[in-house]
Design a protein around this motif. Structure first.
Motif, PDB file in Angstrom:
ATOM      1  N   PRO A  40     -70.580  28.182  10.920  1.00 13.20           N
ATOM      2  CA  PRO A  40     -70.763  29.542  11.151  1.00 13.20           C
ATOM      3  C   PRO A  40     -71.737  30.088  12.253  1.00 13.20           C
ATOM      4  N   THR A  41     -73.003  29.425  12.187  1.00 10.13           N
ATOM      5  CA  THR A  41     -73.949  29.652  13.337  1.00 10.13           C
ATOM      6  C   THR A  41     -73.172  29.422  14.717  1.00 10.13           C
ATOM      7  N   HIS A  91     -81.412  32.086  12.898  1.00  7.74           N
ATOM      8  CA  HIS A  91     -81.031  32.842  11.558  1.00  7.74           C
ATOM      9  C   HIS A  91     -81.890  33.057  10.329  1.00  7.74           C
ATOM     10  N   ALA A 156     -75.916  23.194   4.399  1.00 12.80           N
ATOM     11  CA  ALA A 156     -76.216  22.738   5.750  1.00 12.80           C
ATOM     12  C   ALA A 156     -77.556  22.356   6.045  1.00 12.80           C
ATOM     13  N   SER A 160     -81.611  25.977   5.005  1.00  7.02           N
ATOM     14  CA  SER A 160     -80.312  26.545   5.664  1.00  7.02           C
ATOM     15  C   SER A 160     -79.988  27.729   4.782  1.00  7.02           C
ATOM     16  N   THR A 161     -79.183  28.689   5.081  1.00  3.52           N
ATOM     17  CA  THR A 161     -78.698  29.816   4.188  1.00  3.52           C
ATOM     18  C   THR A 161     -78.098  29.266   2.960  1.00  3.52           C
ATOM     19  N   SER A 162     -77.260  28.426   3.265  1.00  4.49           N
ATOM     20  CA  SER A 162     -76.436  27.672   2.163  1.00  4.49           C
ATOM     21  C   SER A 162     -77.195  27.079   1.248  1.00  4.49           C
ATOM     22  N   ALA A 185     -72.854  23.468   8.217  1.00  6.07           N
ATOM     23  CA  ALA A 185     -71.994  23.888   7.178  1.00  6.07           C
ATOM     24  C   ALA A 185     -70.740  23.113   7.304  1.00  6.07           C
TER      25      ALA A 185
END
Ligand code: MLT
Length: 325
Positions: A40-41, A91, A156, A160-162, A185
């Protein structure tokens, strides 16, 4: 005499920085993406870099520097020359939660960078394999409650956001899952498709082709409201399983501290010009990407946002007892 010499040197430095900012950009730029390609990033960065590069008249090269939840790439970008040719795609994880998660972080998201502009946000989606027994979030929560640490969640990387959203999900649901960290990810998603991990939170826009292609099932959204166009029949976590649960990833572009303000402003202006392409923004909206009011994209607003997020995550990480494990 010493003072006169120092003042002269300073004047020369300012003049040369001014000339450099006036001429910028005379060569290609590098944007550091601290995750594996294809995630995604990376996808968001490449899309925006392509549009902004056209506006500034120079190509923008994406350099993937993956590892440790984005903190390796961020540390590298923080130390890059502040000459307007290297930027960091940051992010919510390593630029928001990083200081709360890592005791020794090789950079300070607020002090070591000049925010250039914020990207649009993306909500996340809870994904499971095609043949998974979990048809919705409540199924997964019920199994995980009865079977602590039996459900593996791909992510990730730490921070990470995940990883963060899965940790918040665990805390809110009162469950204990096993995190499995990857360098982005994209490799985590491949293992989810392959059945090596059981579930994963991913950005809703990049997960969409996998869900539409029938390779993965989406079982919950982190947006407060449904996404009928992208994920018909998938319920937000807030709707039933976890009332009040809401999360979206923010992204943006940072320059190393000391980059001339004129260059940062030129980047922001180029981005705003790119956003005037309505076909592009309509495509993003179709993918479920949340476009923001224009004022929120500015360097000043993004600086305030970053500082506020660092503080917010200190509390969130402490309250949810998110640990690096
Ligand atoms: C994340 O979970 O932080 C990102 O999705 C990582 C990535 O872009 O690969």
């Amino acid at each position: 005499m010493k003072f006169v010499k120092a003042a002269g040197a300073l004047a020369l430095l300012i003049a040369s920085q001014f000339a450099q900012a006036q001429a910028w950009p005379t060569k290609s730029l590098t944007w550091v993406v601290p995750f594996a390609a294809g995630g995604p990033t990376d996808g968001m960065a490449r899309d925006i870099a392509d549009k902004v590069g056209k506006q500034i008249g120079q190509p923008i090269i994406i350099e993937n520097v993956a590892g440790a939840g984005g903190t390796i790439g961020a540390a590298k970008a923080a130390k890059a020359p502040a000459d307007g040719y290297t930027f960091l795609v940051g992010h919510m994880g390593y630029m928001g939660a990083g200081p709360a998660l890592y005791k020794k972080l090789a950079y300070d998201p607020v002090k070591d960078f000049e925010p250039a502009f914020r990207f649009p946000d993306t909500p996340l989606v809870l994904l499971v394999g095609k043949n998974s027994p979990y048809k919705n979030a409540s199924d997964l929560i019920a199994f995980a409650k009865a079977n602590p640490r039996k459900v593996n969640f791909g992510n990730a990387g730490v921070g990470s956001t995940s990883h963060l959203i899965a940790a918040l999900f665990e805390a809110k649901a009162g469950i204990d899952v096993t995190p499995v960290a990857y360098k982005g990810a994209a490799p985590a998603l491949n293992d989810l498709i392959g059945g090596q991990v059981d579930a994963m939170f991913d950005q809703s826009n990049t997960a969409l082709p996998q869900v539409q292609g029938g390779r993965l099932n989406a079982i919950a959204l982190t947006s407060l409201t449904p996404m009928p166009q992208q994920y018909p029949s998938v319920a937000p976590l807030a709707e039933k399983a976890l009332p009040g649960f809401e999360a979206a990833t923010w992204y943006g572009l940072y320059a190393p501290k000391g980059t001339p303000k004129e260059i940062v402003q030129k980047m922001h202006q180029a981005y705003l010009k790119a956003l005037a392409d309505k076909a592009w923004t309509a495509r993003m909206a179709t993918q479920g990407i949340n476009l923001l009011p224009e004022a929120q994209y500015s360097p000043e607003a993004f600086a305030r946002h970053t500082a506020a997020e660092v503080e917010r995550w200190r509390k969130v990480v402490a309250d949810a007892k998110i640990q690096i494990d």
